[in-house]
Design an enzyme around this catalytic site. Structure first.
Site, PDB file in Angstrom:
ATOM      1  N   GLU A  25       0.881  -1.174   0.000  1.00 54.32           N
ATOM      2  CA  GLU A  25       0.000   0.000   0.000  1.00 54.32           C
ATOM      3  C   GLU A  25       0.912   1.215   0.000  1.00 54.32           C
ATOM      4  OE1 GLU A  25      -3.120   0.002  -0.537  1.00 54.32           O
ATOM      5  OE2 GLU A  25      -3.219  -2.185  -0.465  1.00 54.32           O
ATOM      6  N   CYS A  34      -1.775   8.781   4.477  1.00 47.86           N
ATOM      7  CA  CYS A  34      -1.787   8.463   3.044  1.00 47.86           C
ATOM      8  C   CYS A  34      -3.100   8.904   2.426  1.00 47.86           C
ATOM      9  CB  CYS A  34      -1.570   6.971   2.854  1.00 47.86           C
ATOM     10  SG  CYS A  34      -2.612   6.018   3.930  1.00 47.86           S
TER      11      CYS A  34
HETATM   12  P1  NAD Z   1       8.898   5.411   3.142  1.00 46.33           P
HETATM   13  O1  NAD Z   1       8.648   4.831   1.785  1.00 46.33           O
HETATM   14  O2  NAD Z   1       9.938   6.447   3.271  1.00 46.33           O
HETATM   15  O3  NAD Z   1       9.289   4.245   4.158  1.00 46.33           O
HETATM   16  C1  NAD Z   1       8.491   3.106   4.316  1.00 46.33           C
HETATM   17  C2  NAD Z   1       9.370   1.967   4.804  1.00 46.33           C
HETATM   18  O4  NAD Z   1      10.260   1.608   3.744  1.00 46.33           O
HETATM   19  C3  NAD Z   1      10.250   2.356   5.995  1.00 46.33           C
HETATM   20  O5  NAD Z   1      10.348   1.278   6.892  1.00 46.33           O
HETATM   21  C4  NAD Z   1      11.572   2.641   5.323  1.00 46.33           C
HETATM   22  O6  NAD Z   1      12.663   2.483   6.195  1.00 46.33           O
HETATM   23  C5  NAD Z   1      11.586   1.592   4.245  1.00 46.33           C
HETATM   24  N1  NAD Z   1      12.520   1.875   3.138  1.00 46.33           N
HETATM   25  C6  NAD Z   1      12.973   3.065   2.697  1.00 46.33           C
HETATM   26  N2  NAD Z   1      13.813   2.885   1.666  1.00 46.33           N
HETATM   27  C7  NAD Z   1      13.903   1.554   1.457  1.00 46.33           C
HETATM   28  C8  NAD Z   1      14.615   0.729   0.526  1.00 46.33           C
HETATM   29  N3  NAD Z   1      15.394   1.257  -0.405  1.00 46.33           N
HETATM   30  N4  NAD Z   1      14.433  -0.601   0.600  1.00 46.33           N
HETATM   31  C9  NAD Z   1      13.626  -1.156   1.512  1.00 46.33           C
HETATM   32  N5  NAD Z   1      12.929  -0.431   2.434  1.00 46.33           N
HETATM   33  C10 NAD Z   1      13.072   0.908   2.396  1.00 46.33           C
HETATM   34  O7  NAD Z   1       7.481   5.929   3.691  1.00 46.33           O
HETATM   35  P2  NAD Z   1       7.166   6.639   5.083  1.00 46.33           P
HETATM   36  O8  NAD Z   1       7.731   8.011   5.047  1.00 46.33           O
HETATM   37  O9  NAD Z   1       7.470   5.783   6.238  1.00 46.33           O
HETATM   38  O10 NAD Z   1       5.578   6.722   4.984  1.00 46.33           O
HETATM   39  C11 NAD Z   1       4.948   7.648   4.161  1.00 46.33           C
HETATM   40  C12 NAD Z   1       4.496   7.043   2.850  1.00 46.33           C
HETATM   41  O11 NAD Z   1       3.721   5.883   3.103  1.00 46.33           O
HETATM   42  C13 NAD Z   1       3.603   7.977   2.063  1.00 46.33           C
HETATM   43  O12 NAD Z   1       3.921   7.881   0.692  1.00 46.33           O
HETATM   44  C14 NAD Z   1       2.207   7.442   2.356  1.00 46.33           C
HETATM   45  O13 NAD Z   1       1.246   7.757   1.375  1.00 46.33           O
HETATM   46  C15 NAD Z   1       2.477   5.975   2.426  1.00 46.33           C
HETATM   47  N6  NAD Z   1       1.453   5.276   3.202  1.00 46.33           N
HETATM   48  C16 NAD Z   1       0.527   4.573   2.523  1.00 46.33           C
HETATM   49  C17 NAD Z   1      -0.480   3.916   3.214  1.00 46.33           C
HETATM   50  C18 NAD Z   1      -1.531   3.134   2.491  1.00 46.33           C
HETATM   51  O14 NAD Z   1      -2.258   2.383   3.130  1.00 46.33           O
HETATM   52  N7  NAD Z   1      -1.639   3.277   1.181  1.00 46.33           N
HETATM   53  C19 NAD Z   1      -0.515   3.974   4.609  1.00 46.33           C
HETATM   54  C20 NAD Z   1       0.480   4.682   5.278  1.00 46.33           C
HETATM   55  C21 NAD Z   1       1.461   5.330   4.557  1.00 46.33           C
END
Ligand code: NAD
Length: 538
Positions: free
Chosen positions: A289, A323
């Site tokens: 998501e 999100c």
């Molecule tokens: P992010 O993508 O920065 O991080 C999410 C996770 O991915 C973290 O644990 C991070 O450490 C990890 N990550 C980062 N780079 C990575 C890589 N190269 N390889 C593997 N893992 C990696 O997102 P965030 O700032 O934690 O959250 C915000 C984002 O999440 C927004 O885009 C928001 O829309 C989305 N979000 C979506 C939903 C949904 O249900 N659609 C819900 C919550 C948040």
């Protein structure tokens, strides 16, 4: 079908209430200490001494914890321990696994509630209400409803037909191997759900929490252990996402990824998984998501005040870091004429500050990186001749990363802040000609790659239906005369398509089905002793 659980009631924390007193005490208690957060692998706490600090975003000099990061050694240990734990975890069966997660829900609803809420308020800068609906209520609901759904589809998936002389059954096996759960900072409930949903149906997992929510997520891990989660079933490994992914993918038992976060990270992950495929035992499940550019479209016949409240709450609660947050709106000229000034004056009344002061409606954004990114968007809008800042636009990072609730009014419906995910307290409004409702719906559908949440405000059924049809693929969660945030487990299953994710609807049966790989079993009671068929006889 057995009767379903009820959604966890939301406590309201009024002055003088027991919950308010308890929570305030717990916040002070957590602020009075700096804890050490280890990796938890095979049930053991591992302190690597390679640490980072976890701070309070609205008071960033305050350190809540030192977090011990996993290195290659611990990540490999975590993968191996998840693989080893799976057989016994399958053997104990769904009933026992369900009991453990129901216990988790009961603990969170009672003795752990204040601890988890306080940690979410301090770690992710949430107001009490935002913490309560996320960290307590939603995670309790995830656990209780997942158990209910899993038990039901175990029965529903049995074969329809067993002719005389045989018994047909379906074993609801989990995926073979471990699931990598990569979780976002913004919802403690999602962080707890991503490793535990696959675990309920018999998978084991390694859990990579976000660097911005180690503290609250560690509390969730401790709660699950207290509820009786066996060692190795979920392994908690703070550390680099890229490194954890590389090591997990080099293990042939990698069986899937359960991700929530940004679109760019998920797309990168999917590509890496494709490259790793030849080394893996099976085809991994990829559930994610991701981002959103969530909209509100108003029709000239809409309820003005309802729209105003939806814009304000939808855009600015939790500083727009949902999100699902409303971040673009299409408002007819006549409606904007009626509500524009009021909206601006209501937004000016929003109080922002420390989450300990319960009169605040907003606190700070999550970190310096988010602060710089969001203020960058505001700055570029200030410099864009098509955009005007109707309210807000200011920021201050001295004590915490505070950004004012900001409304941009644009003449260009494709301007940057109208189409890109900002993930902060910024709402961009495009004011359209009252006669162009249908063109505006098309514009809304085509302007952004995302399709997560969205809302239509209109009174007449005909206008609602026009929007409902025109925006069919523009949102996975669609609201009629309501804000596009605040989905509730078992009421509005959550998820989006296009660039917003695989739409597997967390907290529902569709999501759980992704973590199983059924085995069909035919048992014959009348063995056949003659190999020839009747048609062969003369
Ligand atoms: P992010 O993508 O920065 O991080 C999410 C996770 O991915 C973290 O644990 C991070 O450490 C990890 N990550 C980062 N780079 C990575 C890589 N190269 N390889 C593997 N893992 C990696 O997102 P965030 O700032 O934690 O959250 C915000 C984002 O999440 C927004 O885009 C928001 O829309 C989305 N979000 C979506 C939903 C949904 O249900 N659609 C819900 C919550 C948040």
């Amino acid at each position: 079908m057995s009767s379903h659980p009820e959604n966890e009631p939301i406590l309201n924390y009024e002055v003088g209430s027991n919950e308010r007193n308890e929570l305030e005490k717990e916040i002070d208690n957590q602020l009075s200490q700096t804890i050490e957060i280890p990796c938890i692998i095979n049930g053991e706490e591992i302190y690597t001494n390679n640490t980072v600090t976890q701070v309070v975003p609205h008071n960033h000099k305050h350190v809540l914890a030192n977090v011990h990061l996993a290195s290659q050694k611990e990540i490999e240990m975590a993968c191996n321990s998840a693989v080893k734990a799976q057989e016994a975890w399958i053997d104990i069966g769904l009933e026992k696994r369900s009991e453990i997660f129901e216990k988790c829900a009961d603990l969170l609803a009672t003795s752990w509630r204040m601890k988890i809420n306080a940690s979410t308020m301090l770690n992710q800068s949430k107001t009490v209400f935002q913490a309560e609906i996320d960290a307590a209520c939603e995670l309790i609901d995830f656990w209780r409803f997942n158990v209910f759904y899993a038990k039901n589809f175990h029965n529903d998936l049995q074969p329809l037909v067993s002719p005389e002389g045989m018994v047909n059954t379906t074993e609801i096996r989990p995926l073979e191997g471990f699931v990598l759960a990569i979780t976002p900072f913004n919802f403690t409930s999602i962080a707890g759900n991503l490793p535990s949903a696959p675990a309920l149906v018999g998978c084991t997992s390694i859990w990579k929490p976000s660097r911005n929510s180690y503290y609250s997520n560690y509390m969730i891990m401790k709660l699950m252990m207290e509820a009786g989660l066996p060692p190795g079933v979920i392994n908690f490994i703070p550390g680099s996402g890229a490194e954890i992914t590389e090591i997990a993918l080099s293990n042939p038992d990698f069986a899937g990824v359960h991700f929530t976060g940004s679109t760019a990270v998920f797309q990168g992950l999917w590509q890496r998984i494709a490259e790793a495929l030849p080394n893996l035992k099976g085809y991994p499940r990829i559930v994610g998501e991701t981002g959103g550019k969530d909209f509100i479209v108003a029709h000239p016949d809409c309820d003005r005040q309802g729209l105003l409240v939806a814009l304000l709450r939808g855009a600015f609660e939790y500083q727009g870091q949902k999100c699902s947050a409303a971040s673009r709106a299409y408002i007819p000229e006549s409606v904007w004429g009626d509500i524009g000034n009021n909206l601006v004056s209501e937004v000016k009344k929003i109080k922002m500050g420390d989450c300990k002061d319960f009169t605040n409606f907003m606190t700070s954004v999550i970190d310096k990186r988010a602060f710089d990114k969001i203020t960058g968007y505001i700055q570029r809008a200030k410099e864009n001749e098509n955009c005007e800042i109707a309210v807000g636009g200011g920021s201050n990072e001295e004590t915490g990363w505070f950004i004012e609730p900001t409304i941009i009014v644009t003449k260009d419906p494709k301007s940057e802040s109208m189409v890109e995910e900002i993930f902060g307290p910024v709402l961009t409004i495009y004011v359209y000609d009252d006669n162009k409702f249908e063109e505006t719906l098309k514009l809304c559908d085509e302007s952004s790659p995302y399709a997560l949440t969205g809302a239509i405000f209109a009174k007449s059924e005909e206008n609602i239906e026009t929007a409902y049809n025109a925006l069919r693929f523009t949102a996975g969660n669609f609201y009629i005369n309501d804000k596009p945030t605040g989905a509730v487990v078992a009421q509005q299953p959550f998820g989006g398509a296009r660039a917003s994710g695989t739409n597997d609807k967390a907290g529902g049966p569709l999501n759980l089905l992704r973590w199983i790989s059924p085995r069909s079993v035919k048992r014959t009671n009348m063995e056949i002793h003659d190999w020839t068929y009747p048609f062969m006889k003369n």
